[in-house]
Design a protein around this motif. Structure first.
Motif, PDB file in Angstrom:
ATOM      1  N   GLU A  32     -14.998 -14.463  26.514  1.00  0.00           N
ATOM      2  CA  GLU A  32     -16.165 -14.265  25.562  1.00  0.00           C
ATOM      3  C   GLU A  32     -17.147 -15.251  25.411  1.00  0.00           C
TER       4      GLU A  32
ATOM      5  N   SER B  94     -19.061 -15.232  28.471  1.00  0.00           N
ATOM      6  CA  SER B  94     -20.107 -14.082  28.624  1.00  0.00           C
ATOM      7  C   SER B  94     -21.434 -14.384  27.701  1.00  0.00           C
TER       8      SER B  94
ATOM      9  N   THR C  65     -23.708 -14.808  33.616  1.00  0.00           N
ATOM     10  CA  THR C  65     -22.449 -14.625  34.357  1.00  0.00           C
ATOM     11  C   THR C  65     -21.764 -13.179  34.029  1.00  0.00           C
TER      12      THR C  65
ATOM     13  N   THR D 281     -17.796 -11.548  33.701  1.00  0.00           N
ATOM     14  CA  THR D 281     -16.286 -12.505  33.433  1.00  0.00           C
ATOM     15  C   THR D 281     -15.434 -11.379  34.126  1.00  0.00           C
TER      16      THR D 281
END
Length: 344
Positions: free
Chosen positions: A204, A207, A212, A214
């Motif tokens: 998280e 992110s 990015t 994930t």
């Protein structure tokens, strides 16, 4: 003066140590303000050693630091009492063959804070070479200044990867180093970073870095997601930042033909290299040991707003509660990325 001292394995005390430090030629006396806790600090605490470096006597911990100049030695120019600074913790023999070749980080004679038998910087005052001390711009906080040390690792990794504008990068491991490597890769021109981990909390946080994608390693393989995102071509750059042996099962298959794979995480035991996969792709393997010649660039990128370090600072303790801070890092809570201690 007060310091955080590792007395021996499993024993840390906040106690008085000798003061009245002498600031010699070419040196600065500095009052550390914020110091981050690194995995190596915790490893010395929990295991008493890292490889050949063994804690055989009490040692002051800490090497990720920012602070304020309190004294200026003879011959030092460009610094004044009151300056806010970040300190690069590894000091080589500047006349060594490694240093003269520009690789001072691998100088066998390097003295690195909180690496036995060298004391660290979790103490109210230190003396440090001006050549390895850097001004903090007004818009960079002490907390961010202390994060320059792990960011320098990511910067060094991105530099070794020779990132080109538009490269797709893959990162295995979203710990502090993996996150900062991802940020450095994007700042260096990568169009996208695909990063994997098994911690939803760390993913998280990953992110929040623009650019990015994930991957939850409990559900999907980084190899498969990279293949989907690149139409089966592979990543231009691959960073292994976890140090976990399981990462090597797919590592040599993730990269595109001609990729650069950079080994950043340090495994405890030997890991396999699939030479056939490496040769079939003409993979260039690079490795990272700390960093060299990137500290100022890391500061400049943060000051310019190209890298935001604030999401990575998850908890701050004062010096009197330093033992609690180390115990928390040793516990390894899923939501923790970087825990810091304020000294003054």
């Amino acid at each position: 003066m007060k310091a955080v001292v590792l007395e021996k394995q499993h024993v840390i005390n906040v106690r008085e140590v000798p003061g009245d430090l002498v600031c010699g030629p070419g040196q600065l006396r500095i009052a550390p303000h914020t110091v981050g806790i690194c995995g190596s600090d915790v490893h010395y605490y929990t295991h008493g050693r890292i490889g050949r470096y063994v804690v055989e006597a009490p040692m002051i911990l800490g090497h990720e630091a920012s602070g304020v100049v309190t004294g200026v030695g003879e011959g030092v120019e460009g610094f004044a009492v009151g300056d806010r600074v970040a300190m690069e913790p590894g000091v080589p023999d500047t006349g060594s063959r490694a240093a003269l070749a520009g690789m001072y980080n691998v100088d066998p004679a390097v003295r690195f804070w909180a690496t036995p038998p060298v004391d660290g910087c979790l103490v109210e005052e230190v003396v440090h070479p001006a050549a390895f001390t850097y001004h903090l711009p007004d818009n960079v906080s002490f907390a961010e200044g202390a994060l320059m040390e792990p960011l320098a690792v990511g910067m060094h990794a991105a530099t070794k990867a020779r990132i080109r504008p538009g490269d797709v990068a893959a990162v295995s491991g979203a710990g502090t180093i993996g996150l900062l490597t991802a940020a450095a890769a994007l700042a260096g021109g990568a169009s996208k970073v695909i990063i994997s981990d098994v911690s939803p909390v760390k993913l998280e946080i990953a992110s929040r870095i623009p650019g990015t994608l994930t991957v939850d390693g409990r559900e999907r393989r980084l190899l498969d997601v990279v293949g989907e995102q690149t139409a089966g071509w592979g990543a231009d750059v691959v960073f292994e930042c976890s140090g976990h042996p399981s990462a090597y099962a797919d590592l040599w298959k993730i990269g595109a033909p001609g990729n650069r794979t950079v080994l950043v995480g340090i495994p405890v035991d030997p890991v396999p290299v699939d030479v056939t996969e490496v040769q079939a792709r003409e993979t260039t393997i690079e490795s990272v040991f700390r960093y060299a010649n990137v500290y100022q660039r890391a500061i400049d990128l943060v000051a310019a707003g190209k890298i935001d370090l604030t999401p990575f600072i998850t908890q701050t303790f004062d010096m009197d509660h330093a033992v609690d801070a180390f115990d928390r890092v040793a516990e390894g809570r899923p939501g923790d990325v970087k825990i810091q201690i304020t000294v003054g």
